[in-house]
Design a protein around this motif. Structure first.
Motif, PDB file in Angstrom:
ATOM      1  N   PHE A  62       0.822  -1.203   0.000  1.00 38.92           N
ATOM      2  CA  PHE A  62       0.000   0.000   0.000  1.00 38.92           C
ATOM      3  C   PHE A  62       0.857   1.255   0.000  1.00 38.92           C
ATOM      4  CE2 PHE A  62      -3.975  -2.100   2.114  1.00 38.92           C
ATOM      5  CZ  PHE A  62      -4.158  -2.841   0.965  1.00 38.92           C
ATOM      6  N   ARG A  63       1.974   1.217   0.698  1.00 35.67           N
ATOM      7  CA  ARG A  63       2.885   2.363   0.692  1.00 35.67           C
ATOM      8  C   ARG A  63       3.437   2.609  -0.718  1.00 35.67           C
ATOM      9  NH1 ARG A  63       4.718   3.649   6.060  1.00 35.67           N
ATOM     10  NH2 ARG A  63       3.688   2.261   7.562  1.00 35.67           N
ATOM     11  N   THR A  64       3.738   1.510  -1.396  1.00 32.36           N
ATOM     12  CA  THR A  64       4.244   1.630  -2.766  1.00 32.36           C
ATOM     13  C   THR A  64       3.170   2.203  -3.682  1.00 32.36           C
ATOM     14  OG1 THR A  64       5.771  -0.221  -2.455  1.00 32.36           O
ATOM     15  CG2 THR A  64       5.161   0.338  -4.737  1.00 32.36           C
ATOM     16  N   TRP A  65       1.942   1.717  -3.555  1.00 36.23           N
ATOM     17  CA  TRP A  65       0.873   2.188  -4.438  1.00 36.23           C
ATOM     18  C   TRP A  65       0.520   3.648  -4.190  1.00 36.23           C
ATOM     19  CZ3 TRP A  65      -2.376  -2.824  -3.487  1.00 36.23           C
ATOM     20  CH2 TRP A  65      -1.796  -3.870  -4.222  1.00 36.23           C
ATOM     21  N   ALA A  66       0.627   4.089  -2.957  1.00 32.23           N
ATOM     22  CA  ALA A  66       0.381   5.512  -2.673  1.00 32.23           C
ATOM     23  C   ALA A  66       1.382   6.379  -3.429  1.00 32.23           C
ATOM     24  CB  ALA A  66       0.468   5.770  -1.175  1.00 32.23           C
ATOM     25  N   GLU A  67       2.651   5.919  -3.476  1.00 35.98           N
ATOM     26  CA  GLU A  67       3.675   6.672  -4.213  1.00 35.98           C
ATOM     27  C   GLU A  67       3.424   6.595  -5.715  1.00 35.98           C
ATOM     28  OE1 GLU A  67       6.063   8.637  -2.963  1.00 35.98           O
ATOM     29  OE2 GLU A  67       5.017   8.259  -1.060  1.00 35.98           O
ATOM     30  N   GLU A  68       2.956   5.441  -6.195  1.00 33.35           N
ATOM     31  CA  GLU A  68       2.691   5.287  -7.629  1.00 33.35           C
ATOM     32  C   GLU A  68       1.569   6.222  -8.101  1.00 33.35           C
ATOM     33  OE1 GLU A  68       1.969   1.214  -8.583  1.00 33.35           O
ATOM     34  OE2 GLU A  68       4.049   0.618  -8.275  1.00 33.35           O
ATOM     35  N   THR A  69       0.546   6.380  -7.285  1.00 36.25           N
ATOM     36  CA  THR A  69      -0.566   7.255  -7.687  1.00 36.25           C
ATOM     37  C   THR A  69      -0.155   8.724  -7.691  1.00 36.25           C
ATOM     38  OG1 THR A  69      -1.401   7.230  -5.407  1.00 36.25           O
ATOM     39  CG2 THR A  69      -2.395   5.682  -6.965  1.00 36.25           C
ATOM     40  N   LYS A  70       0.847   9.076  -6.897  1.00 37.53           N
ATOM     41  CA  LYS A  70       1.366  10.444  -6.957  1.00 37.53           C
ATOM     42  C   LYS A  70       2.030  10.680  -8.314  1.00 37.53           C
ATOM     43  CE  LYS A  70       2.264  11.029  -1.987  1.00 37.53           C
ATOM     44  NZ  LYS A  70       3.333  11.221  -0.959  1.00 37.53           N
ATOM     45  N   ASP A  72       1.364   8.858 -11.060  1.00 37.76           N
ATOM     46  CA  ASP A  72       0.389   8.641 -12.125  1.00 37.76           C
ATOM     47  C   ASP A  72      -1.013   8.750 -11.537  1.00 37.76           C
ATOM     48  OD1 ASP A  72      -1.167   7.887 -14.246  1.00 37.76           O
ATOM     49  OD2 ASP A  72      -0.337   5.865 -14.444  1.00 37.76           O
ATOM     50  N   PRO A  73      -1.582   9.974 -11.473  1.00 37.60           N
ATOM     51  CA  PRO A  73      -2.887  10.179 -10.841  1.00 37.60           C
ATOM     52  C   PRO A  73      -4.020   9.377 -11.473  1.00 37.60           C
ATOM     53  CG  PRO A  73      -1.742  12.263 -11.124  1.00 37.60           C
ATOM     54  CD  PRO A  73      -0.959  11.239 -11.880  1.00 37.60           C
ATOM     55  N   SER A  74      -3.861   8.917 -12.701  1.00 34.68           N
ATOM     56  CA  SER A  74      -4.931   8.150 -13.343  1.00 34.68           C
ATOM     57  C   SER A  74      -5.179   6.820 -12.631  1.00 34.68           C
ATOM     58  CB  SER A  74      -4.594   7.898 -14.813  1.00 34.68           C
ATOM     59  OG  SER A  74      -3.498   7.002 -14.938  1.00 34.68           O
ATOM     60  N   LEU A  75      -4.200   6.327 -11.897  1.00 29.75           N
ATOM     61  CA  LEU A  75      -4.370   5.069 -11.169  1.00 29.75           C
ATOM     62  C   LEU A  75      -5.429   5.189 -10.077  1.00 29.75           C
ATOM     63  CD1 LEU A  75      -0.644   3.970 -10.699  1.00 29.75           C
ATOM     64  CD2 LEU A  75      -2.323   2.971 -12.261  1.00 29.75           C
ATOM     65  N   ALA A  76      -5.679   6.403  -9.606  1.00 33.12           N
ATOM     66  CA  ALA A  76      -6.592   6.607  -8.481  1.00 33.12           C
ATOM     67  C   ALA A  76      -8.022   6.182  -8.799  1.00 33.12           C
ATOM     68  CB  ALA A  76      -6.571   8.072  -8.055  1.00 33.12           C
ATOM     69  N   ALA A  77      -8.341   6.020 -10.085  1.00 30.48           N
ATOM     70  CA  ALA A  77      -9.696   5.621 -10.465  1.00 30.48           C
ATOM     71  C   ALA A  77      -9.848   4.102 -10.539  1.00 30.48           C
ATOM     72  CB  ALA A  77     -10.057   6.236 -11.812  1.00 30.48           C
ATOM     73  N   ARG A  78      -8.751   3.367 -10.349  1.00 28.77           N
ATOM     74  CA  ARG A  78      -8.763   1.905 -10.485  1.00 28.77           C
ATOM     75  C   ARG A  78      -8.542   1.229  -9.143  1.00 28.77           C
ATOM     76  NH1 ARG A  78      -3.931   1.205 -14.473  1.00 28.77           N
ATOM     77  NH2 ARG A  78      -4.049  -0.901 -13.573  1.00 28.77           N
ATOM     78  N   GLN A  79      -9.108   0.024  -9.015  1.00 31.66           N
ATOM     79  CA  GLN A  79      -8.814  -0.783  -7.838  1.00 31.66           C
ATOM     80  C   GLN A  79      -7.500  -1.536  -8.071  1.00 31.66           C
ATOM     81  OE1 GLN A  79     -10.180  -0.196  -5.246  1.00 31.66           O
ATOM     82  NE2 GLN A  79     -12.396  -0.519  -5.144  1.00 31.66           N
ATOM     83  N   PRO A  80      -6.727  -1.722  -7.018  1.00 34.13           N
ATOM     84  CA  PRO A  80      -6.980  -1.411  -5.612  1.00 34.13           C
ATOM     85  C   PRO A  80      -6.501  -0.024  -5.184  1.00 34.13           C
ATOM     86  CG  PRO A  80      -4.978  -2.662  -5.792  1.00 34.13           C
ATOM     87  CD  PRO A  80      -5.503  -2.534  -7.197  1.00 34.13           C
ATOM     88  N   TYR A  81      -5.951   0.752  -6.140  1.00 26.84           N
ATOM     89  CA  TYR A  81      -5.420   2.068  -5.794  1.00 26.84           C
ATOM     90  C   TYR A  81      -6.518   2.958  -5.219  1.00 26.84           C
ATOM     91  CZ  TYR A  81      -2.018   0.193  -9.120  1.00 26.84           C
ATOM     92  OH  TYR A  81      -1.131  -0.607  -9.777  1.00 26.84           O
ATOM     93  N   LYS A  82      -7.717   2.870  -5.820  1.00 25.80           N
ATOM     94  CA  LYS A  82      -8.848   3.677  -5.365  1.00 25.80           C
ATOM     95  C   LYS A  82      -9.176   3.385  -3.907  1.00 25.80           C
ATOM     96  CE  LYS A  82     -13.697   4.655  -6.546  1.00 25.80           C
ATOM     97  NZ  LYS A  82     -14.801   4.306  -7.493  1.00 25.80           N
TER      98      LYS A  82
END
Length: 295
Positions: A62-70, A72-82
């Motif tokens: 989850f820590r890694t995915w939080a950094e990835e969405t920073k 690439d903000p488009s990831l925020a609309a997809r699971q599990p990033y959302k």
């Protein structure tokens, strides 16, 4: 039979059942098990270390995915990033209960995040997490939250010529980073859900694909047999996703999380396995009553 003691186990029915099984397995008689067939397999999350409020590997990813969405903000609309960004409690309940559909979504993202990296790069990230991150409520590194009684059981089984394997729905390569120093078992004795690898130009790289099926439910005995050529004679777990592995073994241990003072008390994701234990005569280990020390 080697008489190594299970020092953190209370004298009672659970400890005695273990002693009786190993005695029968290692002495001439109807319960004898050939050394080659002495395979013991154990789930990880909730069986060897804490899994509340979430299995530790998810803290890492989850820590890694939080950094990835920073990045690439488009990831925020997809699971599990959302779900991670929105702190979706229902989604997290599915994670805690190891719901196969939820875990499939997570593992798809997990393999994507590290696709193209070398094993050494991934291992370094896990080690950095191990040394810097602490459990949110217990306040110690996750590797300090391994159950001492289970490590004693590992030692006892090794002394009696059992080969011990960890078989988890979690990431195989994640667990292999700390297997030898934490559990005292070689990394090749870790079975889990895993990414496929490719070898090209002298480099081994993680792919974006999952290697085979998830190591959950029926996947556990399937993976164990594929890895060892045998099914376990002894198995330990704590949840409904462990039922098939426990049922495949001659002797089954089911850890009951009933100690809210020293760890956590919960039944979510284990209701069916507790019913199976009563039906099939599995040995239920009460964390509260059967362990004098937890960590």
């Amino acid at each position: 039979m080697s008489q190594n003691t299970l020092e953190s186990w209370t004298d009672g029915s659970a400890k005695q059942a273990i002693l009786d099984f190993v005695t029968a397995a290692t002495a001439p008689g109807p319960g004898f098990v050939e050394v080659a067939d002495r395979i013991a397999t154990f789930d990880n999350d909730g069986t060897l270390w804490v899994e509340q409020p979430l299995p530790p590997q998810f803290d890492f990813v989850f820590r890694t995915w939080a950094e990835e969405t920073k990045a690439d903000p488009s990831l925020a609309a997809r699971q599990p990033y959302k779900a991670v960004l929105g702190q979706d409690h229902e989604f997290f309940k599915g994670v805690a209960a190891q719901d196969p559909q939820v875990l499939a979504t997570l593992l798809e993202a997990f393999t994507h995040s590290w696709a193209g990296t070398t094993p050494q790069e991934f291992d370094a990230q896990v080690r950095a997490w191990m040394t810097t991150v602490r459990h949110p409520t217990l306040g110690v590194p996750y590797t300090g939250l391994v159950y001492r009684p289970m490590l004693e059981l590992f030692d006892f089984l090794h002394a009696n010529r059992f080969r011990v394997f960890v078989c988890s729905g979690g990431g195989r390569d994640f667990m292999r980073v700390f297997a030898e120093e934490t559990w005292g078992i070689p990394k090749e004795n870790v079975i889990g859900s895993a990414a496929a690898y490719t070898y090209s130009d002298g480099r081994l790289l993680r792919s974006g694909e999952l290697l085979g099926s998830l190591d959950l439910g029926a996947g556990k005995p399937e993976h164990i047999y594929a890895h060892t050529g045998r099914l376990p004679v002894l198995a330990g777990g704590n949840a409904d996703v462990d039922i098939e592995m426990l049922a495949a073994a001659r002797f089954a241990l089911l850890v009951d999380h009933d100690d809210e003072q020293r760890e956590f008390a919960y039944t979510a994701g284990a209701e069916t396995s507790m019913a199976k234990a009563a039906q099939l005569g599995w040995t239920v280990v009460s964390m509260k009553n059967d362990w004098t020390t937890v960590f």
